[in-house]
Motif scaffolding. Structure first.
Motif, PDB file in Angstrom:
ATOM      1  N   THR A   1       0.992  -1.341   0.202  1.00 16.66           N
ATOM      2  CA  THR A   1      -0.116  -0.099   0.007  1.00 16.66           C
ATOM      3  C   THR A   1       0.877   1.259  -0.101  1.00 16.66           C
ATOM      4  OG1 THR A   1      -0.151   0.001   2.372  1.00 16.66           O
ATOM      5  CG2 THR A   1      -1.790  -1.126   1.217  1.00 16.66           C
ATOM      6  N   GLY A   2       0.359   2.146  -0.118  1.00 15.50           N
ATOM      7  CA  GLY A   2       1.132   3.622   0.039  1.00 15.50           C
ATOM      8  C   GLY A   2       1.843   3.913  -1.159  1.00 15.50           C
ATOM      9  N   LYS A   3       2.894   4.868  -1.063  1.00 15.19           N
ATOM     10  CA  LYS A   3       3.627   5.231  -2.036  1.00 15.19           C
ATOM     11  C   LYS A   3       4.346   3.918  -2.824  1.00 15.19           C
ATOM     12  CE  LYS A   3       7.753   6.629  -1.307  1.00 15.19           C
ATOM     13  NZ  LYS A   3       9.024   6.074  -1.693  1.00 15.19           N
ATOM     14  N   ASP A   4       4.861   3.302  -2.310  1.00 11.70           N
ATOM     15  CA  ASP A   4       5.600   1.938  -2.672  1.00 11.70           C
ATOM     16  C   ASP A   4       4.788   1.445  -3.632  1.00 11.70           C
ATOM     17  OD1 ASP A   4       7.691   3.078  -1.428  1.00 11.70           O
ATOM     18  OD2 ASP A   4       7.953   1.218  -0.193  1.00 11.70           O
ATOM     19  N   GLY A   5       3.752   0.932  -3.194  1.00 13.53           N
ATOM     20  CA  GLY A   5       2.479   0.072  -4.000  1.00 13.53           C
ATOM     21  C   GLY A   5       2.116   0.879  -5.058  1.00 13.53           C
ATOM     22  N   PHE A   6       1.868   2.201  -5.026  1.00 13.93           N
ATOM     23  CA  PHE A   6       1.510   3.148  -6.039  1.00 13.93           C
ATOM     24  C   PHE A   6       2.417   2.924  -7.177  1.00 13.93           C
ATOM     25  CE2 PHE A   6       1.561   6.966  -8.238  1.00 13.93           C
ATOM     26  CZ  PHE A   6       0.296   7.520  -8.254  1.00 13.93           C
ATOM     27  N   ILE A   7       3.954   3.082  -6.815  1.00 15.27           N
ATOM     28  CA  ILE A   7       4.588   3.193  -7.827  1.00 15.27           C
ATOM     29  C   ILE A   7       4.907   1.831  -8.603  1.00 15.27           C
ATOM     30  CG2 ILE A   7       7.096   3.341  -8.163  1.00 15.27           C
ATOM     31  CD1 ILE A   7       7.310   5.439  -5.865  1.00 15.27           C
ATOM     32  N   TYR A   8       4.867   0.854  -7.960  1.00 14.92           N
ATOM     33  CA  TYR A   8       5.072  -0.643  -8.386  1.00 14.92           C
ATOM     34  C   TYR A   8       3.733  -0.925  -9.532  1.00 14.92           C
ATOM     35  CZ  TYR A   8       8.486  -1.476  -4.754  1.00 14.92           C
ATOM     36  OH  TYR A   8       9.325  -1.516  -3.718  1.00 14.92           O
ATOM     37  N   ARG A   9       2.752  -0.439  -9.140  1.00 10.44           N
ATOM     38  CA  ARG A   9       1.280  -0.924 -10.005  1.00 10.44           C
ATOM     39  C   ARG A   9       1.444   0.328 -10.973  1.00 10.44           C
ATOM     40  NH1 ARG A   9      -0.314  -2.091  -4.687  1.00 10.44           N
ATOM     41  NH2 ARG A   9      -1.073   0.201  -4.705  1.00 10.44           N
ATOM     42  N   ALA A  10       1.379   1.593 -10.699  1.00 12.56           N
ATOM     43  CA  ALA A  10       0.972   2.745 -11.635  1.00 12.56           C
ATOM     44  C   ALA A  10       1.882   2.601 -12.914  1.00 12.56           C
ATOM     45  CB  ALA A  10       1.147   3.905 -11.035  1.00 12.56           C
ATOM     46  N   TRP A  11       3.066   2.229 -12.750  1.00 17.74           N
ATOM     47  CA  TRP A  11       3.864   2.272 -14.171  1.00 17.74           C
ATOM     48  C   TRP A  11       3.533   1.205 -14.960  1.00 17.74           C
ATOM     49  CZ3 TRP A  11       4.980   6.031 -10.905  1.00 17.74           C
ATOM     50  CH2 TRP A  11       5.459   7.032 -11.272  1.00 17.74           C
ATOM     51  N   MET A  12       3.230  -0.063 -14.171  1.00 19.37           N
ATOM     52  CA  MET A  12       2.816  -1.196 -14.975  1.00 19.37           C
ATOM     53  C   MET A  12       1.723  -0.959 -15.826  1.00 19.37           C
ATOM     54  SD  MET A  12       5.022  -3.904 -14.971  1.00 19.37           S
ATOM     55  CE  MET A  12       4.249  -5.284 -15.207  1.00 19.37           C
ATOM     56  N   LYS A  13       0.619  -0.173 -15.307  1.00 19.01           N
ATOM     57  CA  LYS A  13      -0.755   0.227 -15.696  1.00 19.01           C
ATOM     58  C   LYS A  13      -0.397   0.867 -17.015  1.00 19.01           C
ATOM     59  CE  LYS A  13      -3.366  -0.493 -11.434  1.00 19.01           C
ATOM     60  NZ  LYS A  13      -4.192   0.158 -10.470  1.00 19.01           N
ATOM     61  N   ASN A  14       0.561   1.487 -17.358  1.00 22.95           N
ATOM     62  CA  ASN A  14       0.533   2.243 -18.543  1.00 22.95           C
ATOM     63  C   ASN A  14       0.727   1.165 -19.829  1.00 22.95           C
ATOM     64  OD1 ASN A  14       3.176   1.107 -18.675  1.00 22.95           O
ATOM     65  ND2 ASN A  14       4.211   3.127 -19.469  1.00 22.95           N
ATOM     66  N   GLN A  15       0.721  -0.168 -19.430  1.00 25.15           N
ATOM     67  CA  GLN A  15       0.442  -1.331 -20.452  1.00 25.15           C
ATOM     68  C   GLN A  15      -0.799  -1.576 -20.649  1.00 25.15           C
ATOM     69  OE1 GLN A  15       4.265  -3.861 -20.268  1.00 25.15           O
ATOM     70  NE2 GLN A  15       4.184  -2.958 -18.353  1.00 25.15           N
ATOM     71  N   GLY A  16      -1.884  -1.190 -19.863  1.00 24.24           N
ATOM     72  CA  GLY A  16      -3.346  -1.433 -19.953  1.00 24.24           C
ATOM     73  C   GLY A  16      -3.595  -2.524 -19.170  1.00 24.24           C
ATOM     74  N   ILE A  17      -2.948  -2.743 -18.042  1.00 21.93           N
ATOM     75  CA  ILE A  17      -3.149  -3.751 -17.316  1.00 21.93           C
ATOM     76  C   ILE A  17      -4.240  -3.500 -15.907  1.00 21.93           C
ATOM     77  CG2 ILE A  17      -2.047  -5.489 -15.318  1.00 21.93           C
ATOM     78  CD1 ILE A  17       0.429  -5.100 -17.263  1.00 21.93           C
ATOM     79  N   PRO A  18      -5.200  -4.208 -16.052  1.00 18.64           N
ATOM     80  CA  PRO A  18      -6.353  -3.874 -15.189  1.00 18.64           C
ATOM     81  C   PRO A  18      -5.850  -4.262 -13.604  1.00 18.64           C
ATOM     82  CG  PRO A  18      -6.960  -5.885 -16.045  1.00 18.64           C
ATOM     83  CD  PRO A  18      -5.855  -5.438 -16.665  1.00 18.64           C
ATOM     84  N   ASP A  19      -6.519  -3.669 -12.620  1.00 19.68           N
ATOM     85  CA  ASP A  19      -6.266  -3.650 -11.153  1.00 19.68           C
ATOM     86  C   ASP A  19      -6.060  -5.232 -10.606  1.00 19.68           C
ATOM     87  OD1 ASP A  19      -5.314  -1.869  -9.128  1.00 19.68           O
ATOM     88  OD2 ASP A  19      -7.202  -2.496  -8.014  1.00 19.68           O
ATOM     89  N   HIS A  20      -7.061  -5.856 -11.271  1.00 14.54           N
ATOM     90  CA  HIS A  20      -7.287  -7.295 -10.464  1.00 14.54           C
ATOM     91  C   HIS A  20      -6.088  -8.023 -10.731  1.00 14.54           C
ATOM     92  CE1 HIS A  20      -9.310  -7.956 -14.587  1.00 14.54           C
ATOM     93  NE2 HIS A  20      -8.408  -9.194 -14.198  1.00 14.54           N
ATOM     94  N   GLU A  21      -5.335  -7.891 -11.815  1.00  9.87           N
ATOM     95  CA  GLU A  21      -4.248  -8.566 -12.137  1.00  9.87           C
ATOM     96  C   GLU A  21      -3.065  -8.569 -11.071  1.00  9.87           C
ATOM     97  OE1 GLU A  21      -3.360 -10.520 -14.498  1.00  9.87           O
ATOM     98  OE2 GLU A  21      -5.396 -10.154 -15.846  1.00  9.87           O
ATOM     99  N   PHE A  22      -3.132  -7.564 -10.195  1.00 14.85           N
ATOM    100  CA  PHE A  22      -2.106  -7.416  -9.176  1.00 14.85           C
ATOM    101  C   PHE A  22      -2.448  -8.122  -7.712  1.00 14.85           C
ATOM    102  CE2 PHE A  22      -1.830  -3.801 -12.160  1.00 14.85           C
ATOM    103  CZ  PHE A  22      -0.461  -3.802 -12.584  1.00 14.85           C
ATOM    104  N   LYS A  23      -3.602  -8.398  -7.781  1.00 16.96           N
ATOM    105  CA  LYS A  23      -4.229  -8.939  -6.513  1.00 16.96           C
ATOM    106  C   LYS A  23      -3.736 -10.277  -6.052  1.00 16.96           C
ATOM    107  CE  LYS A  23      -7.741  -5.502  -5.863  1.00 16.96           C
ATOM    108  NZ  LYS A  23      -7.179  -4.536  -6.211  1.00 16.96           N
ATOM    109  N   GLY A  24      -2.660 -10.707  -6.013  1.00 11.67           N
ATOM    110  CA  GLY A  24      -2.215 -11.923  -5.547  1.00 11.67           C
ATOM    111  C   GLY A  24      -2.052 -12.940  -6.798  1.00 11.67           C
ATOM    112  N   LYS A  25      -2.238 -12.772  -7.777  1.00 13.12           N
ATOM    113  CA  LYS A  25      -2.083 -13.646  -9.048  1.00 13.12           C
ATOM    114  C   LYS A  25      -0.623 -14.113  -9.044  1.00 13.12           C
ATOM    115  CE  LYS A  25      -5.882 -12.900 -12.263  1.00 13.12           C
ATOM    116  NZ  LYS A  25      -5.902 -12.502 -13.743  1.00 13.12           N
TER     117      LYS A  25
END
Ligand code: FES
Length: 564
Positions: A10-34
């Motif tokens: 959560t917080g800044k770190d999780g934001f950074i890890y996920r946000a930049w990956m999302k520029n490839q069009g990856i939906p949020d649920h892909e990051f939830k423990g898969k």
């Protein structure tokens, strides 16, 4: 899941890890423990054997998605055997470092290794061994068989064409025609060269799904295997089936025996030793001779036989070989969760002239012979199935070439003092000496002897031979000349005796004379900067696998520092 140390935050770190990956069009649920599945891709247009790997990666991704995983493809250094100079082997260890660090540094729970051309298999497996997360190999598959003037051709014919052209039996126009006929589909070399051998080795080690080694690159079933591997790696991530659970001593013993049964490349020796060194399995050069004894040649494939990888697949492929080996193999665990013996027990040979049996092998002598003697105190290797029986016991006078340049300069000199009984000796083509241990050990024969009809001679070097090469060729002499082995002291006219039955290779020069020559010997200068400097100072000798000394072992998958 390891990846949750990035994407689960959560917080800044999780934001950074996920946000930049999302520029490839990856939906949020892909990051939830898969399970995040890395797809380690050696695609490169400079590596023609692996040029179809982006498509293969797509098939892996289909499987990963289907099984509920999140695939992420990443590139690593790709080593194309035909183009990279001075030799792809110089960079195998560098590529393995790229693989190791890329896997550890990134948020992946398991990895699929896309391997094809010769060095891309060992470099990826070696790197993965030093991290030790769940790992599966998908090979790119061999090319379809080449067709030239009504007959089948493959890479081994390059050496034959070359000698035919040099001896006047083939024109340059015919060479050009053959060149266009050789590589007529995607995939790696169509013979049992190093790429096919290493594909067989990963299957025999249990690192791939059954059948992986031989499916032609152009066959739709190659994509099916990639898809199924994508499904399986997600399960392996959930099961936490680690590479070290697959790569046991028993798995390596199986691979060495299978290498004998298929007439595999001498390069397998060096790559298996290096892999074992990474994963912590105690494997020695002498194991190759000990374990190969009693395993006959069961595959009738170039360069030791008559057929090609495409034929091999249609005849039953590697599962048929392993099934035919009966009790010779241990029931070692494989990536599909079953043991290798169970995996292949129902496989059979559909063509007995391609895949033989223990009762009717193609050659009772196969595998790798490990020679010992004063010329190779730490060993040297020879592939008996590719050698001439009459030369396996031979005493001859040395014709010495100090470097590969010296060889090229003088081999066709009409005044060269050489005849069919001579032994050609090539120095300074070992790991440190060249550097990078190129595939020049099966030296072309002197033109004047080819014209007399000579087809083979004993040849000795501290280099390697292409898996597609053949001849009575002693390779991997250790210690190499550049490391100050006695091999460095051989001179023109010295008598050398090779006795394959006795496993001996000796230089018949007195100790006093050798001591005098040693006093005159000067070690070659090494490069002073860059990767080659690192390599020359740290590369181990061939009998240990020619890895860099500081890369032995495994550092695990944990990342201990976190800058965010
Ligand atoms: Fe790539 Fe032979 S050149 S496998």
């Amino acid at each position: 899941m390891r990846s949750q140390n990035w994407f689960g935050k959560t917080g800044k770190d999780g934001f950074i890890y996920r946000a930049w990956m999302k520029n490839q069009g990856i939906p949020d649920h892909e990051f939830k423990g898969k399970p995040v599945i890395g797809i380690c891709n050696t695609w490169s247009e400079f590596t023609p054997c692996n040029a179809h790997f982006r498509e293969l990666a797509e098939s892996v991704k289909h499987g990963v998605y289907e099984a509920g995983g999140f695939p992420v493809e990443f590139p690593v250094m790709s080593l194309g055997e035909t183009l990279i100079k001075p030799t792809a082997m110089l960079y195998r260890n560098l590529a393995s470092m790229d693989v190791e660090e890329s896997i550890r540094a990134n948020p992946m729970d398991a990895v699929v290794l896309l391997c094809g051309c010769d060095k891309t298999t060992p470099s990826l497996v070696m790197g993965a061994c030093s991290v030790n997360i769940p790992t599966i190999v998908v090979s790119g598959g061999p090319m379809l068989t080449g067709k030239y003037q009504g007959r089948d051709i493959g890479t081994s014919d390059v050496w034959r064409f070359n000698e035919a052209e040099r001896s006047g039996k083939m024109t340059l126009d015919e060479m050009a025609e053959a060149e266009a006929c050789m590589c007529r589909s995607r995939g790696h070399c169509a013979v049992m060269g190093t790429a096919s051998t290493m594909a067989c080795m990963v299957e025999a080690l249990g690192l791939s799904l059954p059948g992986n080694a031989a499916i032609p690159a152009a066959d739709a079933r190659r994509k099916v295997l990639a898809h199924l591997s994508g499904i399986r790696i997600v399960e392996m991530a959930k099961e936490q089936l680690l590479l070290s659970q697959i790569l046991t001593r028993e798995a390596f013993e199986n691979a060495i025996k299978v290498n004998a049964a298929i007439g595999g490349s001498t390069n397998a020796v060096i790559h298996l030793l290096a892999m074992a060194g990474r994963i912590g399995v105690d494997l020695k050069l002498s194991d190759f001779d000990d374990l190969s004894r009693g395993v006959p040649l069961l595959a009738n494939l170039h360069p030791s036989g008559n057929y090609f990888m495409e034929d091999f697949y249609y005849a039953g492929g590697l599962p048929a070989i392993m099934s035919g080996m009966g009790d010779l193999l241990y029931p070692a665990l494989t990536v599909n969760g079953k043991d290798i013996v169970s995996n292949s027990k129902n496989a059979k040979s559909y063509q007995s002239d391609v895949i033989g049996s223990l009762d009717e092998p193609f050659n009772p002598l196969s595998g790798i012979v490990v020679l010992q003697g004063n010329l190779c105190e730490n060993g040297a290797v020879l592939k008996p199935s590719a050698a001439t029986p009459a030369l396996m016991k031979h005493r001859g006078k040395a014709v010495v070439f100090e470097t590969i340049e010296d060889f090229h300069h003088r081999i066709d000199d009409p005044d060269l003092d050489v005849d069919a009984t001579s032994i050609l000796v090539l120095k300074n083509v070992g790991p440190k000496g060249y550097p990078g241990m190129p595939e020049v050990g099966n030296m072309t024969l002197p033109k004047k002897l080819l014209q007399q009809g000579v087809t083979d001679m004993v040849r000795i070097s501290d280099g390697r031979m292409s898996g597609t090469g053949f001849g009575t060729v002693v390779l991997h002499v250790s210690p190499e000349a550049a490391a100050g082995g006695i091999f460095a002291l051989v001179q023109d006219g010295d008598w050398i005796e090779l006795d394959v039955d006795k496993r001996s290779l000796n230089l018949e020069v007195s100790d006093e004379e050798l001591a005098q020559r040693r006093a005159q010997w000067q070690a070659p200068a090494f490069q002073t900067r860059g990767y080659v400097h690192l390599y020359q100072h740290h590369v181990e000798q061939a009998h240990l696998g020619a890895d860099l000394d500081f890369l032995r072992g495994c550092s695990g998958s944990e990342v201990t520092r976190d800058s965010h």
